[in-house]
Design a protein around this motif. Structure first.
Motif, short mmCIF file in Angstrom:
data_model
loop_
_atom_site.label_atom_id
_atom_site.label_comp_id
_atom_site.label_asym_id
_atom_site.label_seq_id
_atom_site.Cartn_x
_atom_site.Cartn_y
_atom_site.Cartn_z
N ALA A 16 56.15 51.09 34.06
CA ALA A 16 55.55 51.09 35.40
C ALA A 16 54.04 51.07 35.28
N THR A 17 53.41 50.25 36.11
CA THR A 17 51.96 50.33 36.28
C THR A 17 51.65 50.03 37.74
N LYS A 18 50.36 50.09 38.09
CA LYS A 18 50.00 50.11 39.51
C LYS A 18 48.84 49.16 39.81
N LEU A 19 48.94 48.51 40.96
CA LEU A 19 47.91 47.61 41.44
C LEU A 19 46.75 48.40 42.03
N PRO A 20 45.53 48.26 41.50
CA PRO A 20 44.38 48.99 42.06
C PRO A 20 43.91 48.32 43.36
N VAL A 21 44.56 48.67 44.45
CA VAL A 21 44.37 47.95 45.70
C VAL A 21 42.92 48.00 46.19
N TRP A 22 42.19 49.03 45.83
CA TRP A 22 40.81 49.19 46.29
C TRP A 22 39.88 48.13 45.70
N LEU A 23 40.32 47.47 44.62
CA LEU A 23 39.49 46.44 43.99
C LEU A 23 39.70 45.06 44.58
N ALA A 24 40.73 44.89 45.37
CA ALA A 24 41.05 43.58 45.93
C ALA A 24 40.19 43.29 47.16
N GLU A 25 39.49 42.17 47.13
CA GLU A 25 38.69 41.73 48.27
C GLU A 25 39.25 40.46 48.89
N THR A 26 40.08 39.74 48.14
CA THR A 26 40.74 38.54 48.64
C THR A 26 42.22 38.59 48.23
N HIS A 27 43.03 37.76 48.86
CA HIS A 27 44.44 37.70 48.50
C HIS A 27 44.62 37.29 47.04
N GLU A 28 43.78 36.40 46.57
CA GLU A 28 43.88 35.92 45.20
C GLU A 28 43.62 37.01 44.18
N ASP A 29 42.89 38.04 44.60
CA ASP A 29 42.60 39.14 43.67
C ASP A 29 43.86 39.87 43.23
N PHE A 30 44.88 39.92 44.08
CA PHE A 30 46.12 40.60 43.69
C PHE A 30 46.73 39.97 42.45
N ASP A 31 46.80 38.63 42.44
CA ASP A 31 47.34 37.94 41.28
C ASP A 31 46.46 38.12 40.05
N LYS A 32 45.15 38.05 40.24
CA LYS A 32 44.23 38.20 39.12
C LYS A 32 44.37 39.58 38.47
N LEU A 33 44.50 40.60 39.30
CA LEU A 33 44.61 41.96 38.78
C LEU A 33 45.93 42.15 38.03
N LEU A 34 47.02 41.68 38.60
CA LEU A 34 48.32 41.79 37.93
C LEU A 34 48.30 41.05 36.60
N ASP A 35 47.77 39.84 36.59
CA ASP A 35 47.73 39.07 35.34
C ASP A 35 46.86 39.77 34.29
N GLU A 36 45.77 40.38 34.73
CA GLU A 36 44.93 41.15 33.80
C GLU A 36 45.72 42.32 33.21
N GLN A 37 46.50 42.99 34.05
CA GLN A 37 47.29 44.13 33.57
C GLN A 37 48.38 43.69 32.59
N LEU A 38 49.04 42.58 32.88
CA LEU A 38 50.06 42.07 31.96
C LEU A 38 49.45 41.76 30.60
N ASN A 39 48.25 41.23 30.62
CA ASN A 39 47.56 40.94 29.37
C ASN A 39 47.23 42.22 28.61
N LYS A 40 46.71 43.22 29.30
CA LYS A 40 46.39 44.50 28.67
C LYS A 40 47.64 45.19 28.12
N LEU A 41 48.74 45.05 28.84
CA LEU A 41 49.98 45.71 28.44
C LEU A 41 50.78 44.90 27.42
N GLU A 42 50.30 43.70 27.11
CA GLU A 42 50.93 42.83 26.11
C GLU A 42 52.40 42.56 26.46
N THR A 43 52.63 42.26 27.74
CA THR A 43 54.00 42.02 28.19
C THR A 43 54.00 40.89 29.22
N GLU A 44 55.12 40.23 29.35
CA GLU A 44 55.24 39.16 30.33
C GLU A 44 55.62 39.68 31.71
N TYR A 45 56.08 40.92 31.77
CA TYR A 45 56.49 41.49 33.05
C TYR A 45 56.40 43.01 32.97
#
Length: 385
Positions: free
Chosen positions: A88-117
């Motif tokens: 489990a991990t969490k989307l830092p909603v306070w950092l999102a300023e545009t809708h596209e930021d949600f995808d960018k943040l999740l993709d960044e987290q997947l990269n940090k966690l070294e996992t595809e999902y």
């Protein structure tokens, strides 16, 4: 280890989850200023030992340890450990300023966690302000998309606000789970018992955070409290009492513990071996109620942390946080820690002495607290050397 069904879904998770926001730090590191200095060797050893002993729910988040927690979790889950857990991990909603930021943040987290999902993905720390913000950014369309493309398996949210908003969020989307703060002192704080019941009635899995109130319910209690525990005749530590009380609730799916030492982990593993619902008898529950009442009698300000008094528009005073420090100093007989924390508040120029007595906050308080008076009282106590 005991396991519990995950809401409406046809699988179970361990009754004890590993919360990755309080990893052990390097020797000499300040836990507030240098929380990113994780002792990786110890942290990885602890997390793997937890998994080897049956814990399969691992919870981290984008901001934990100043962004380093997800990276350390990734290292711990190498060598086949990722396949043995629900992550489990969490989307830092306070950092999102545009809708596209949600995808960018999740993709960044997947990269940090070294996992595809990630198995479980939460909208992090929702309150009235952030919920409105992300709804305006169409966050639920993003959740639908992330579920559909397999980047997340189950969607949920963590929560820090009032019960009416909790019900609104529960009803806004077919969530799989929610994460709430709950312990025997916080039955009526934030989502509270009513929220617990409401989410369970909707077949949501319920993940508990702050089961030990940041470790305070596990530390040496005030003498009056210890006498109540001793009178029970049961050989339990304060932490075991608190955890047993939570697992007694059949609505609770898993309880997250942010464990810092191997001894903390070992004790919690032993306790979790008997994590059965409806296991506490009437006499045990009465003892917990007596302890709760005694703790509350030591409370100086009846603040529930609802946040209605914030933000302090006139002086940026950290009103609920200051009341928490004041209460904790007396409830847990730890004035030194509370005063050290208050010095940091003063250093950030958000202390009670900044109050200009505009009075805007007081009508907003549902508890009817005389906030101006109590801020002066708290400052006089917390600012002492």
């Amino acid at each position: 280890m005991q396991y519990r069904k995950f809401g409406r879904h046809n699988f179970k998770v361990s009754a004890l989850g590993f919360g990755c926001m309080r990893f052990p730090l390097q020797a000499g590191a300040d836990p507030i200023q240098e929380s990113d200095k994780i002792d990786e060797e110890k942290a990885i050893a602890m997390l793997r030992h937890a998994i080897d002993n049956g814990i399969d729910y691992v919870d981290t988040a984008y901001p934990y340890h100043k962004g380093e927690s997800e990276k350390v979790v990734a290292k711990a889950l190498r060598d086949g450990y990722r396949e043995r857990v629900k992550l489990a991990t969490k989307l830092p909603v306070w950092l999102a300023e545009t809708h596209e930021d949600f995808d960018k943040l999740l993709d960044e987290q997947l990269n940090k966690l070294e996992t595809e999902y990630v198995d479980f993905y939460l909208l992090h720390a929702l309150n009235r302000r952030t919920w409105k913000k992300i709804m305006d950014l169409n966050v639920l369309d993003f959740v639908d998309r992330a579920l559909a493309d397999g980047r997340i398996n189950y969607a949920g949210f963590s929560f820090h606000d009032a019960p009416d908003l909790f019900r609104e969020i529960v009803d806004a989307y077919p969530w799989s789970f929610c994460q709430i703060q709950y312990n025997y002192l916080d039955e009526n704080t934030q989502a509270g018992r009513d929220g617990l019941k409401y989410a369970a009635d909707k077949n949501l899995a319920i993940v508990i955070m702050e089961p030990l109130l940041g470790g305070k319910l596990a530390s040496k209690p005030p003498r009056e409290i210890q006498r109540l525990w001793d009178a029970s005749g049961l050989q339990r530590t304060p932490a075991q009492w608190a955890l047993h009380w939570l697992w007694n609730h059949p609505e609770v799916t898993t309880v997250l513990s942010g464990m810092t030492t191997m001894s903390d982990l070992e004790e919690n593993l032993r306790t979790a071996a008997n994590a059965h619902p409806n296991q506490m008898g009437p006499e045990e529950l009465q003892i917990v109620e007596a302890v709760r009442d005694k703790f509350h009698s030591l409370t100086k300000v009846n603040c529930t942390q609802c946040g209605y008094c914030t933000p302090c528009e006139s002086a940026n005073v950290m009103i609920p946080h200051i009341f928490t420090l004041y209460n904790n100093a007396l409830m847990f007989e730890d004035a030194a820690e509370a005063r050290a924390s208050y010095k940091r508040v003063m250093g950030n120029e958000r202390d009670a002495a900044r109050c200009i007595e505009c009075g805007i906050c007081e009508p907003a308080c549902p508890q009817g607290i005389p906030i101006i008076e109590k801020l002066k009282e708290a400052h006089n106590y917390l600012s002492r050397e």
